[in-house]
Write a protein that holds these residues in place. Structure first.
Motif, PDB file in Angstrom:
ATOM      1  N   LEU A 287       0.852  -1.183   0.000  1.00 22.02           N
ATOM      2  CA  LEU A 287       0.000   0.000   0.000  1.00 22.02           C
ATOM      3  C   LEU A 287       0.888   1.233   0.000  1.00 22.02           C
ATOM      4  O   LEU A 287       1.798   1.343   0.825  1.00 22.02           O
ATOM      5  CB  LEU A 287      -0.897  -0.015   1.235  1.00 22.02           C
TER       6      LEU A 287
ATOM      7  N   VAL B 239       0.882   5.493   0.055  1.00 21.72           N
ATOM      8  CA  VAL B 239       0.078   6.662   0.391  1.00 21.72           C
ATOM      9  C   VAL B 239       0.817   7.910  -0.084  1.00 21.72           C
ATOM     10  O   VAL B 239       1.985   8.111   0.252  1.00 21.72           O
ATOM     11  CB  VAL B 239      -0.168   6.768   1.916  1.00 21.72           C
TER      12      VAL B 239
ATOM     13  N   ASP C  19      -8.611   8.926  -3.008  1.00 15.58           N
ATOM     14  CA  ASP C  19      -8.851   8.106  -4.188  1.00 15.58           C
ATOM     15  C   ASP C  19      -7.832   6.985  -4.207  1.00 15.58           C
ATOM     16  O   ASP C  19      -6.651   7.212  -3.925  1.00 15.58           O
ATOM     17  CB  ASP C  19      -8.735   8.926  -5.471  1.00 15.58           C
ATOM     18  N   SER C  20      -8.293   5.787  -4.532  1.00 15.56           N
ATOM     19  CA  SER C  20      -7.426   4.611  -4.540  1.00 15.56           C
ATOM     20  C   SER C  20      -7.502   3.883  -5.868  1.00 15.56           C
ATOM     21  O   SER C  20      -8.584   3.734  -6.441  1.00 15.56           O
ATOM     22  CB  SER C  20      -7.829   3.621  -3.437  1.00 15.56           C
TER      23      SER C  20
ATOM     24  N   LEU D 275      -6.390   0.083  -7.317  1.00 13.19           N
ATOM     25  CA  LEU D 275      -6.067  -1.243  -6.797  1.00 13.19           C
ATOM     26  C   LEU D 275      -5.670  -2.185  -7.914  1.00 13.19           C
ATOM     27  O   LEU D 275      -6.196  -2.104  -9.028  1.00 13.19           O
ATOM     28  CB  LEU D 275      -7.285  -1.859  -6.098  1.00 13.19           C
TER      29      LEU D 275
ATOM     30  N   GLN E 277      -2.156  -1.175  -3.734  1.00 14.86           N
ATOM     31  CA  GLN E 277      -3.066  -0.040  -3.607  1.00 14.86           C
ATOM     32  C   GLN E 277      -2.240   1.225  -3.548  1.00 14.86           C
ATOM     33  O   GLN E 277      -1.243   1.292  -2.823  1.00 14.86           O
ATOM     34  CB  GLN E 277      -3.919  -0.147  -2.343  1.00 14.86           C
ATOM     35  N   THR E 278      -2.656   2.222  -4.296  1.00 13.09           N
ATOM     36  CA  THR E 278      -2.086   3.560  -4.202  1.00 13.09           C
ATOM     37  C   THR E 278      -3.214   4.489  -3.789  1.00 13.09           C
ATOM     38  O   THR E 278      -4.253   4.547  -4.456  1.00 13.09           O
ATOM     39  CB  THR E 278      -1.483   4.035  -5.536  1.00 13.09           C
ATOM     40  N   ILE E 279      -3.011   5.186  -2.679  1.00 17.59           N
ATOM     41  CA  ILE E 279      -3.982   6.135  -2.152  1.00 17.59           C
ATOM     42  C   ILE E 279      -3.419   7.543  -2.346  1.00 17.59           C
ATOM     43  O   ILE E 279      -2.289   7.807  -1.945  1.00 17.59           O
ATOM     44  CB  ILE E 279      -4.240   5.926  -0.652  1.00 17.59           C
TER      45      ILE E 279
ATOM     46  N   GLN F 120      -4.501  11.259  -1.151  1.00 17.41           N
ATOM     47  CA  GLN F 120      -5.467  11.859  -0.241  1.00 17.41           C
ATOM     48  C   GLN F 120      -5.149  13.322   0.027  1.00 17.41           C
ATOM     49  O   GLN F 120      -4.004  13.743  -0.039  1.00 17.41           O
ATOM     50  CB  GLN F 120      -5.536  11.073   1.063  1.00 17.41           C
TER      51      GLN F 120
END
Length: 121
Positions: A36, A38, A100-101, A103, A113-115, A117
């Motif tokens: 993941l 962020v 926004d993510s 997947l 997953q890249t978030i 924010q």
């Protein structure tokens, strides 16, 4: 929303997990070897926060879900082994967060997953 054709990823479960009071269901959607990333004001694209595996992701989710805030799944699209969703959050003091993510899925589980924010300041 439901499950997309050809995918075992269940968007109804994603909604219940995001909007629920605890992170356990959300954590169950991740593969053991998930990664993941962020990206936000504090962890910019050249140096994102990267979490490896369910245990590191669990620590982040435990922190997020321990806060006095609500979470809402706004949109979700699943196509094959890819998915994207938008989530809005609000702290009890009115501060809002939008994330926004993107997947990548394997066998119905999130493997990447890249978030991205942003929040009120």
């Amino acid at each position: 929303m439901g499950t997309a054709a050809g995918s075992a990823f269940d968007t109804d479960t994603l909604r219940r997990a995001i909007e629920g009071p605890a992170p356990n269901t959300l954590l169950s959607l991740y593969a053991d070897d998930a990664e993941l990333r962020v990206v936000d004001h504090n962890t910019q694209p050249s140096s994102p926060r990267v979490l490896h595996g369910r245990s590191e992701i669990a620590e982040m989710l435990d922190d997020v879900y321990s806060r006095d805030m609500t979470h809402k799944l706004e949109e979700c699209v699943v196509q094959g082994d890819r998915a994207a969703f938008s989530e809005s959050c609000e702290y009890s003091d009115g501060v809002r967060v939008l994330a926004d993510s993107m997947l990548r899925l394997r066998d119905g589980k999130i493997v990447e997953q890249t978030i991205i924010q942003a929040w009120d300041e």
